[in-house]
Write a protein that holds these residues in place. Structure first.
Motif, short mmCIF file in Angstrom:
data_model
loop_
_atom_site.label_atom_id
_atom_site.label_comp_id
_atom_site.label_asym_id
_atom_site.label_seq_id
_atom_site.Cartn_x
_atom_site.Cartn_y
_atom_site.Cartn_z
N GLU A 106 0.83 -1.20 0.00
CA GLU A 106 0.00 0.00 0.00
C GLU A 106 0.87 1.26 0.00
O GLU A 106 0.52 2.26 -0.63
N PHE A 107 2.00 1.22 0.70
CA PHE A 107 2.91 2.36 0.70
C PHE A 107 3.44 2.63 -0.71
O PHE A 107 3.64 3.77 -1.11
N ALA A 108 3.65 1.55 -1.47
CA ALA A 108 4.14 1.70 -2.84
C ALA A 108 3.04 2.20 -3.77
O ALA A 108 3.34 2.66 -4.87
N LYS A 146 0.78 -7.97 -7.30
CA LYS A 146 2.05 -7.98 -8.01
C LYS A 146 3.09 -8.65 -7.12
O LYS A 146 2.82 -8.95 -5.96
N GLN A 147 4.26 -8.90 -7.68
CA GLN A 147 5.32 -9.45 -6.86
C GLN A 147 5.69 -8.46 -5.76
O GLN A 147 5.74 -7.26 -5.99
N LEU A 199 8.77 -3.11 -3.45
CA LEU A 199 9.97 -2.56 -2.82
C LEU A 199 10.81 -1.77 -3.83
O LEU A 199 11.38 -0.73 -3.48
N ILE A 200 10.89 -2.26 -5.05
CA ILE A 200 11.61 -1.53 -6.10
C ILE A 200 10.95 -0.18 -6.35
O ILE A 200 11.63 0.85 -6.48
N GLN A 246 17.09 -7.88 -4.98
CA GLN A 246 16.54 -6.76 -5.74
C GLN A 246 16.87 -5.42 -5.07
O GLN A 246 17.18 -4.43 -5.75
N LEU A 247 16.79 -5.38 -3.75
CA LEU A 247 17.11 -4.14 -3.04
C LEU A 247 18.60 -3.80 -3.13
O LEU A 247 18.96 -2.63 -3.22
#
Length: 274
Positions: free
Chosen positions: A119-121, A127-128, A133-134, A249-250
């Motif tokens: 939700e923050f994104a 979605k993945q 996070l990306i 990924q991060l």
């Protein structure tokens, strides 16, 4: 000065836990409540004028910097504006809590924190998790850096204001205009971010994907970013490890931040950025 302000802001944001008032959304929320209580004319409720009202704080900061025309004031305001715009403390806390819950096998808590981060994104469609996070990393850091280099404090705060508006108004029915603003605001920076990913990642594997999406102007800004990231990083996964892939990924996104800071440093040395 741009490079020094950027390095200071990124270092402070990473090393210290930011208080609640050191978020641009904190001031925007209070500005929205204050201005809404004093605006009685219904025409101000139209979407174009809502946008104007939302951007007033960023315009005020930009006007203040131009009016004072003082190097020290500009430098201090630049650092503060970056800290307000890139502050990612709530997401960082949720991410750490997610890692702890996932590592101890607490599925309920892990799913709870995963939902908070999604939700923050601003992703309300399935979605993945790594994509969320990306996107958080891109919008909180990379895009703000680009707009700060191009337009100074004003650019960073305007982007943060539009980001806030899209996120807050996504729960309402009328979201399309804000999404269109952010689509245009993210179109170039997201493709540049994708280019940065293939530079610091697996270039030969990610480059065709980046070219394919970049040459298509109709593709949503997040698509090249997600697809390039999936190709640019080798992330072997174990079935019982929920954190390995997102950690890879991060790390890729953090290497990209370093890459763009180096690019800004090179542009500063050559006189393209002051």
């Amino acid at each position: 000065m741009v490079l020094i302000a950027l390095l200071i802001a990124l270092s402070v944001e990473r090393l210290y836990h930011s208080p609640a008032f050191l978020h641009w959304s904190f001031f925007l929320e209070r500005w929205q409540h204050w201005s809404a209580a004093r605006v009685t004319n219904e025409k101000w409720e139209s979407e174009p004028l809502q946008l104007v009202r939302l951007l007033v704080p960023a315009l005020a900061v930009g006007f203040l910097v131009v009016l004072l025309d003082n190097l020290m004031v500009t430098f201090i305001v630049s650092i503060l504006s970056l800290l307000l715009a890139i502050n990612c403390e709530p997401a960082r806390k949720s991410y750490k809590a997610y890692l702890k819950a996932a590592n101890r096998g607490d599925e309920q808590q892990a799913n709870k924190h995963q939902l908070v981060l999604t939700e923050f994104a601003g992703h309300h469609q399935p979605k993945q998790f790594s994509d969320s996070l990306i996107w958080i990393n891109y919008r909180q850091y990379i895009a703000v850096m680009f707009y700060f280099v191009l337009f100074g404090s004003f650019g960073a705060l305007v982007y943060a204001s539009l980001r806030y508006a899209e996120k807050q108004l996504s729960e309402q029915q009328s979201t399309k205009p804000w999404q269109q603003f952010m689509w245009f605001a993210d179109w170039v920076p997201a493709r540049l971010a994708g280019f940065g990913l293939l530079i610091v990642g697996h270039f030969s594997r990610a480059f065709p994907v980046w070219v394919k999406h970049s040459l298509n102007p109709q593709v949503d800004p997040d698509k090249p970013l997600f697809n390039v990231a999936s190709k640019a990083e080798d992330s072997p996964q174990h079935p019982d490890d929920r954190t390995e892939h997102i950690a890879c990924q991060l790390r890729l996104m953090r290497r990209q931040q370093i890459f763009w800071v180096c690019v800004i440093a090179a542009l500063t040395l050559t006189g393209w950025v002051s």
